[in-house]
Design an enzyme around this catalytic site. Structure first.
Site, mmCIF file in Angstrom:
data_model
loop_
_atom_site.group_PDB
_atom_site.id
_atom_site.type_symbol
_atom_site.label_atom_id
_atom_site.label_comp_id
_atom_site.label_asym_id
_atom_site.label_seq_id
_atom_site.Cartn_x
_atom_site.Cartn_y
_atom_site.Cartn_z
ATOM 1 N N TRP A 21 0.832 -1.217 0.000
ATOM 2 C CA TRP A 21 0.000 0.000 0.000
ATOM 3 C C TRP A 21 0.862 1.260 0.000
ATOM 4 O O TRP A 21 0.347 2.363 0.027
ATOM 5 C CB TRP A 21 -0.956 0.007 1.201
ATOM 6 C CG TRP A 21 -0.298 -0.351 2.497
ATOM 7 C CD1 TRP A 21 0.310 0.509 3.370
ATOM 8 C CD2 TRP A 21 -0.190 -1.658 3.055
ATOM 9 N NE1 TRP A 21 0.801 -0.195 4.438
ATOM 10 C CE2 TRP A 21 0.512 -1.525 4.281
ATOM 11 C CE3 TRP A 21 -0.602 -2.935 2.659
ATOM 12 C CZ2 TRP A 21 0.795 -2.618 5.095
ATOM 13 C CZ3 TRP A 21 -0.316 -4.006 3.482
ATOM 14 C CH2 TRP A 21 0.379 -3.856 4.677
ATOM 15 N N ARG A 22 2.179 1.088 -0.013
ATOM 16 C CA ARG A 22 3.044 2.270 -0.064
ATOM 17 C C ARG A 22 3.384 2.662 -1.492
ATOM 18 O O ARG A 22 4.063 3.657 -1.717
ATOM 19 C CB ARG A 22 4.337 2.001 0.717
ATOM 20 C CG ARG A 22 4.064 1.933 2.203
ATOM 21 C CD ARG A 22 5.257 2.314 3.014
ATOM 22 N NE ARG A 22 4.870 2.452 4.400
ATOM 23 C CZ ARG A 22 5.555 1.975 5.425
ATOM 24 N NH1 ARG A 22 6.685 1.347 5.224
ATOM 25 N NH2 ARG A 22 5.124 2.166 6.645
ATOM 26 N N GLU A 34 -5.569 0.777 5.689
ATOM 27 C CA GLU A 34 -5.665 1.322 7.044
ATOM 28 C C GLU A 34 -6.686 0.552 7.880
ATOM 29 O O GLU A 34 -6.469 0.301 9.060
ATOM 30 C CB GLU A 34 -6.026 2.817 7.010
ATOM 31 C CG GLU A 34 -4.874 3.714 6.598
ATOM 32 C CD GLU A 34 -3.683 3.621 7.548
ATOM 33 O OE1 GLU A 34 -3.874 3.314 8.737
ATOM 34 O OE2 GLU A 34 -2.552 3.821 7.082
ATOM 35 N N GLY A 78 -10.643 -11.376 11.513
ATOM 36 C CA GLY A 78 -11.348 -11.005 12.741
ATOM 37 C C GLY A 78 -11.951 -9.607 12.662
ATOM 38 O O GLY A 78 -11.814 -8.914 11.657
ATOM 39 N N TYR A 79 -12.615 -9.214 13.753
ATOM 40 C CA TYR A 79 -13.279 -7.898 13.818
ATOM 41 C C TYR A 79 -14.034 -7.631 12.509
ATOM 42 O O TYR A 79 -13.731 -6.712 11.758
ATOM 43 C CB TYR A 79 -12.272 -6.773 14.077
ATOM 44 C CG TYR A 79 -11.554 -6.915 15.395
ATOM 45 C CD1 TYR A 79 -12.135 -6.461 16.585
ATOM 46 C CD2 TYR A 79 -10.316 -7.522 15.468
ATOM 47 C CE1 TYR A 79 -11.480 -6.606 17.792
ATOM 48 C CE2 TYR A 79 -9.656 -7.677 16.681
ATOM 49 C CZ TYR A 79 -10.246 -7.210 17.835
ATOM 50 O OH TYR A 79 -9.600 -7.361 19.026
ATOM 51 N N TYR A 117 -8.563 9.058 13.184
ATOM 52 C CA TYR A 117 -7.267 8.513 12.762
ATOM 53 C C TYR A 117 -7.287 8.145 11.271
ATOM 54 O O TYR A 117 -6.426 8.573 10.496
ATOM 55 C CB TYR A 117 -6.887 7.272 13.600
ATOM 56 C CG TYR A 117 -5.782 6.517 12.924
ATOM 57 C CD1 TYR A 117 -4.478 6.988 12.973
ATOM 58 C CD2 TYR A 117 -6.049 5.374 12.158
ATOM 59 C CE1 TYR A 117 -3.456 6.343 12.293
ATOM 60 C CE2 TYR A 117 -5.032 4.720 11.473
ATOM 61 C CZ TYR A 117 -3.744 5.213 11.546
ATOM 62 O OH TYR A 117 -2.747 4.585 10.860
ATOM 63 N N ASP A 135 -2.853 7.238 16.143
ATOM 64 C CA ASP A 135 -3.329 5.956 16.676
ATOM 65 C C ASP A 135 -2.475 5.607 17.906
ATOM 66 O O ASP A 135 -1.691 6.445 18.383
ATOM 67 C CB ASP A 135 -3.264 4.859 15.604
ATOM 68 C CG ASP A 135 -1.829 4.515 15.207
ATOM 69 O OD1 ASP A 135 -0.889 5.235 15.640
ATOM 70 O OD2 ASP A 135 -1.634 3.527 14.495
ATOM 71 N N CYS A 199 17.393 5.376 17.068
ATOM 72 C CA CYS A 199 16.323 6.357 16.837
ATOM 73 C C CYS A 199 16.838 7.685 16.277
ATOM 74 O O CYS A 199 17.784 8.260 16.825
ATOM 75 C CB CYS A 199 15.575 6.601 18.145
ATOM 76 S SG CYS A 199 14.203 7.727 17.946
ATOM 77 N N CYS A 205 14.719 13.677 22.308
ATOM 78 C CA CYS A 205 13.662 12.944 23.005
ATOM 79 C C CYS A 205 13.741 13.134 24.525
ATOM 80 O O CYS A 205 14.763 12.818 25.147
ATOM 81 C CB CYS A 205 13.767 11.459 22.655
ATOM 82 S SG CYS A 205 12.584 10.453 23.561
HETATM 83 FE FE1 SF4 Z 1 13.291 7.365 20.059
HETATM 84 FE FE2 SF4 Z 1 12.605 8.438 22.349
HETATM 85 FE FE3 SF4 Z 1 11.223 6.371 21.389
HETATM 86 FE FE4 SF4 Z 1 13.706 6.040 22.321
HETATM 87 S S1 SF4 Z 1 11.917 6.656 23.498
HETATM 88 S S2 SF4 Z 1 12.881 5.206 20.445
HETATM 89 S S3 SF4 Z 1 14.666 7.922 21.701
HETATM 90 S S4 SF4 Z 1 11.359 8.421 20.484
#
Ligand code: SF4
Length: 343
Positions: A21-22, A34, A78-79, A117, A135, A199, A205
């Protein structure tokens, strides 16, 4: 906020999975994917999605198909209310919009089975409009990223997260950004043991900085126990065939095939209940086992009992004698598949 959005987007463009679907911006196909992805794993959805799109490639084909066939293509996911709503919504798009998928939030969000959503996902992915799609995955990612300690099951928190996501959308890249947040939640910022070392927004973060990844997001328990319902389920066999019931639309698992079942009562018998509900006289045999099935809002506890017809009589038109080979072609939901496995 834009720097966070851009970092996540850049990571996505290099790391995204190739999912069927991308490769499209067709709102119909985005919608189907979705809806299938709600409550279901990506690996499972791929095969169902490809088969579904092959048979129902557009709104018109879906709207014109019999509901039973649509449910058959959904068998195992399901659902089932999701499939029924798809079919209803396809018919509404035919009548209200002459078969053309609507393009505004108001028109999309009022279709059956589509909430904030899904409307946001369709508008951003298919039309590149800057709408947030929030979501459970996105709530988790944003709660950690922004260090939100509010209960994510509350509407107020969801609104806060929607505003934060909207502020992050990089200019002109709404579709890719929506998918990038979903992908980050699915691959990196996973529910337990997030992979913070991989990440792209680790340095931005709050949860990573405060080492609170494992306590966020906050989700208060409702404290409400899920109610249990007790049933007798009759396995009625004759000449190698089994008696099935086509369930009424308004019941749970309606418009799907099940086995005759009645509520267990203290002051009544299975035979009396079956006669009252289906107009059939049964003779009770051995107990084949107990089956429980957990829905999101209730649990069925089913005592499965082998029965044989005691007399010919005017039976309910919802009943049907099916050969075991036919079971494969009928939309029999998991709750009843579990019962049939006892045979
Ligand atoms: Fe990234 Fe923060 Fe999630 Fe860790 S907690 S994966 S740093 S968004």
């Amino acid at each position: 906020m834009k720097d966070k959005g851009t970092s996540i987007l850049n990571w996505y463009m290099e790391n995204k999975r190739d999912l069927p679907w991308r490769n499209t911006s067709d709102p119909y196909k985005i919608w189907i994917s979705e809806i299938m992805l709600q409550q279901t794993r990506v690996d499972t959805v791929i095969e169902y999605y490809l088969r579904f799109i092959d048979r129902f490639p557009d709104v018109q084909t879906l709207a014109e198909a019999p509901m039973e066939e649509v449910l058959n293509f959904w068998k195992g996911l399901g659902y089932y209310s999701r499939a029924k709503n798809l079919h209803k919504a396809a018919n509404l798009i035919m009548t209200r919009h002459a078969g053309k998928f609507p393009e505004t939030y108001e028109e999309i969000a009022c279709l059956p089975g589509i909430g904030a959503y899904t409307a946001g996902a369709i508008l951003s992915i298919a039309y590149n409009q800057p709408y947030p799609a929030v979501d459970g995955n996105v709530l988790r990612v944003i709660a950690r990223l922004e260090g939100l300690e509010a209960d994510i099951t509350q509407e107020k928190t969801k609104k806060t997260v929607s505003r934060l996501v909207q502020d992050m959308i990089p200019e002109g890249r709404a579709g890719d950004f929506t998918q990038s947040l979903m992908e980050l939640g699915a691959l990196v910022c996973i529910p337990s043991g997030p992979r913070c070392e991989e990440c792209p927004v680790r340095n931005l973060c709050t949860a990573f900085r405060n080492e609170s990844q494992n306590v966020l997001p906050v989700r208060k328990k409702s404290g409400q126990p899920v109610p249990e319902f007790l049933f007798w389920v009759a396995v009625v066999e004759e000449k190698g065939r089994i008696l099935l019931e086509y369930r009424k639309d308004e019941t749970l698992l309606g418009q799907l095939w099940g086995l005759p079942m009645v509520e267990k009562g203290m002051d009544t018998t299975l035979e009396e209940q079956m006669l009252k509900k289906y107009g059939i006289w049964l003779m009770r045999g051995e107990v084949l086992g107990e089956v429980s099935h957990v829905f999101s809002h209730r649990i069925w506890q089913m005592e499965v009992i082998k029965c044989s017809p005691a007399a010919e009589g005017p039976a309910s038109p919802a009943l049907y004698w099916a050969d075991p080979e036919e079971w494969m072609d009928l939309a029999i939901p998991t709750a009843f598949q579990k019962v049939l496995k006892l045979l």
